[in-house]
Write an enzyme that holds these catalytic residues in place. Structure first.
Site, PDB file in Angstrom:
ATOM      1  N   ARG A   7       0.835  -1.211   0.000  1.00 39.25           N
ATOM      2  CA  ARG A   7       0.000   0.000   0.000  1.00 39.25           C
ATOM      3  C   ARG A   7       0.865   1.254   0.000  1.00 39.25           C
ATOM      4  O   ARG A   7       0.464   2.290  -0.538  1.00 39.25           O
ATOM      5  CB  ARG A   7      -0.934  -0.005   1.217  1.00 39.25           C
ATOM      6  CG  ARG A   7      -1.866  -1.201   1.296  1.00 39.25           C
ATOM      7  CD  ARG A   7      -2.678  -1.412   0.010  1.00 39.25           C
ATOM      8  NE  ARG A   7      -3.662  -2.476   0.145  1.00 39.25           N
ATOM      9  CZ  ARG A   7      -3.451  -3.755  -0.110  1.00 39.25           C
ATOM     10  NH1 ARG A   7      -2.236  -4.155  -0.515  1.00 39.25           N
ATOM     11  NH2 ARG A   7      -4.396  -4.648   0.025  1.00 39.25           N
TER      12      ARG A   7
ATOM     13  N   ALA B 109       6.201   9.559  24.763  1.00 43.62           N
ATOM     14  CA  ALA B 109       4.990   9.579  23.939  1.00 43.62           C
ATOM     15  C   ALA B 109       5.319   9.811  22.471  1.00 43.62           C
ATOM     16  O   ALA B 109       4.922   9.022  21.599  1.00 43.62           O
ATOM     17  CB  ALA B 109       4.040  10.658  24.459  1.00 43.62           C
TER      18      ALA B 109
ATOM     19  N   ASP C  49      17.245   6.646  24.847  1.00 41.02           N
ATOM     20  CA  ASP C  49      16.389   7.098  25.947  1.00 41.02           C
ATOM     21  C   ASP C  49      17.035   6.753  27.281  1.00 41.02           C
ATOM     22  O   ASP C  49      17.681   5.716  27.419  1.00 41.02           O
ATOM     23  CB  ASP C  49      14.998   6.467  25.863  1.00 41.02           C
ATOM     24  CG  ASP C  49      14.005   7.151  26.786  1.00 41.02           C
ATOM     25  OD1 ASP C  49      13.294   8.063  26.313  1.00 41.02           O
ATOM     26  OD2 ASP C  49      13.938   6.789  27.981  1.00 41.02           O
TER      27      ASP C  49
ATOM     28  N   LYS D 128      13.022   2.146  28.624  1.00 42.63           N
ATOM     29  CA  LYS D 128      12.176   2.359  27.450  1.00 42.63           C
ATOM     30  C   LYS D 128      12.871   1.935  26.159  1.00 42.63           C
ATOM     31  O   LYS D 128      12.227   1.400  25.254  1.00 42.63           O
ATOM     32  CB  LYS D 128      11.750   3.824  27.379  1.00 42.63           C
ATOM     33  CG  LYS D 128      10.810   4.222  28.505  1.00 42.63           C
ATOM     34  CD  LYS D 128      10.390   5.681  28.414  1.00 42.63           C
ATOM     35  CE  LYS D 128       9.427   6.040  29.537  1.00 42.63           C
ATOM     36  NZ  LYS D 128       8.999   7.453  29.476  1.00 42.63           N
TER      37      LYS D 128
ATOM     38  N   GLU E 164      16.107  22.280  27.029  1.00 41.71           N
ATOM     39  CA  GLU E 164      17.554  22.082  27.112  1.00 41.71           C
ATOM     40  C   GLU E 164      17.999  20.977  26.151  1.00 41.71           C
ATOM     41  O   GLU E 164      18.971  21.141  25.394  1.00 41.71           O
ATOM     42  CB  GLU E 164      17.960  21.712  28.533  1.00 41.71           C
ATOM     43  CG  GLU E 164      19.463  21.477  28.682  1.00 41.71           C
ATOM     44  CD  GLU E 164      19.827  20.768  29.973  1.00 41.71           C
ATOM     45  OE1 GLU E 164      20.998  20.381  30.104  1.00 41.71           O
ATOM     46  OE2 GLU E 164      18.939  20.585  30.820  1.00 41.71           O
TER      47      GLU E 164
ATOM     48  N   CYS F 136       3.621  19.121  31.206  1.00 41.46           N
ATOM     49  CA  CYS F 136       2.814  17.916  31.399  1.00 41.46           C
ATOM     50  C   CYS F 136       2.573  17.643  32.878  1.00 41.46           C
ATOM     51  O   CYS F 136       1.654  16.915  33.241  1.00 41.46           O
ATOM     52  CB  CYS F 136       3.466  16.721  30.713  1.00 41.46           C
ATOM     53  SG  CYS F 136       5.239  16.589  30.970  1.00 41.46           S
TER      54      CYS F 136
ATOM     55  N   CYS G 104      23.262  28.667  14.013  1.00 38.63           N
ATOM     56  CA  CYS G 104      23.467  28.370  12.594  1.00 38.63           C
ATOM     57  C   CYS G 104      24.220  29.463  11.846  1.00 38.63           C
ATOM     58  O   CYS G 104      24.680  29.229  10.722  1.00 38.63           O
ATOM     59  CB  CYS G 104      22.139  28.069  11.905  1.00 38.63           C
ATOM     60  SG  CYS G 104      20.987  29.438  11.800  1.00 38.63           S
TER      61      CYS G 104
END
Length: 352
Positions: free
Chosen positions: A23, A50, A71, A97, A144, A198, A258
């Site tokens: 697909r 998440a 992680d 995780k 950070e 959060c 940059c």
């Protein structure tokens, strides 16, 4: 811990499973040639909460050939509402995780070489962790860390896709170093004073998946060389209020990153932040590299209280706090957001 035969070879890519990706191949902007490119691609995901789990699942199912997931944290029950690669057994076992994600992804798509790294992303290891990858996808949870991602991406010239979610609000920006604005152009400084986190307003899964859908799509466009089709904006949405917005940012001619190429977060000259978003916890990282013997440490700590653990970490409760100790000495002190109090506990039970 990676135990398969490594990234796909040219021969194995040629023999790709066309039914699995049928697909996606039918989608004209990808096609068979694009699918071959994806199978030969390399993406690093920084953070596996998440956003990171949503990114990883989508990219693995799309057939991105090599995924590195970085992680520092472990699975808890409160993660399960929105972190889609984890289940109750992962939380009960306090699996890191990165380890839990690698296990799930290898079951989802054996075509993909997955490397889960249980480590903190910081200035001393940032370049090593992302070098050689084509795109960096942001799954971090604080400014950070994102400024550090921006620094290393700009320095090495690696495209990266920023994303952030809180409550029902989400934001994303794609950075092409040297060809457009970077994160420091758009946000020269991190937010100051009181702002939603959060911890204070929570987060809902639909906002996470909106941001991840945009980030993953942008990543695939970059991997396929279709940069002209990137959205080129700071894109925001409040999925609860049905508010969507795109702003075209400009490159700051005085940008410290940059333009001036001053990588203050990468070289360690920027201040560090120890608190962990959404956790009521503080992370302590030892100043010098070390390797703890978790068996010996468990024996020593048991005289002070209950110690639980697995092959990857120890958890030790003391008073109202709980210390989660990793083999490299890195420790998450849960139950306080005071770095000074956390350091006292660390020095007392782990080492100075």
């Amino acid at each position: 811990p990676q135990t398969d035969n490594g990234p796909r070879t040219t021969d194995s890519i040629t023999q790709m499973n066309r039914e699995r990706y049928s697909r996606q191949i039918l989608f004209h902007p990808i096609g068979a040639e694009g699918q071959e490119k994806l199978l030969a691609s390399r993406v690093v995901i920084l953070g596996c909460g998440a956003l990171g789990t949503a990114h990883a699942a989508a990219l693995a199912r799309a057939g991105v050939g090599t995924l590195r997931i970085v992680d520092r944290d472990y699975v808890e029950e409160s993660n399960l509402q929105r972190q889609t690669l984890f289940d109750e057994a992962d939380a009960a076992s306090s699996l890191p995780k990165a380890v839990a994600a690698e296990r799930k992804l290898r079951q989802i798509n054996s075509d993909v070489h997955v490397e889960g790294l249980v480590t903190d992303f910081h200035g001393a290891n940032a370049e090593e962790l992302v070098r050689g990858f084509q795109v960096i996808v942001d799954g971090t949870d604080n400014f950070e860390a994102r400024y550090l991602v921006n620094d290393v991406a700009v320095k090495l010239g690696i495209p990266w896709v920023y994303g952030a979610v809180v409550g029902s609000y989400a934001m994303t920006l794609t950075v092409l170093p040297g060809r457009g604005p970077c994160l420091a152009c758009v946000f020269p400084e991190a937010p100051r004073g009181l702002h939603d986190t959060c911890d204070t307003v929570g987060v809902i899964a639909p906002a996470v998946h909106w941001a991840s859908a945009i980030q993953v799509t942008e990543t695939i466009k970059i991997l396929l060389g279709r940069e002209a089709e990137l959205h080129g904006s700071l894109m925001t949405a409040d999925v609860w209020k049905n508010e969507f917005r795109q702003v075209k940012p400009k490159r700051d001619p005085k940008c410290r990153a940059c333009v001036a190429r001053e990588f203050t977060h990468l070289d360690g000259s920027a201040p560090t932040q120890a608190a962990l978003c959404g956790r009521g916890a503080v992370q302590i990282r030892p100043r010098l590299p070390q390797q703890l013997d978790l068996v010996e440490l468990k024996r020593r700590l048991e005289q002070f209280g209950t110690v639980r653990g697995n092959d990857y970490l120890l958890r030790f409760a003391v008073g109202r706090c709980e210390l989660t100790i990793f083999p490299d000495g890195r420790t998450i002190v849960k139950g306080t957001d005071d770095p000074a109090a956390a350091r006292v506990l660390y020095a007392k039970y782990v080492g100075a």
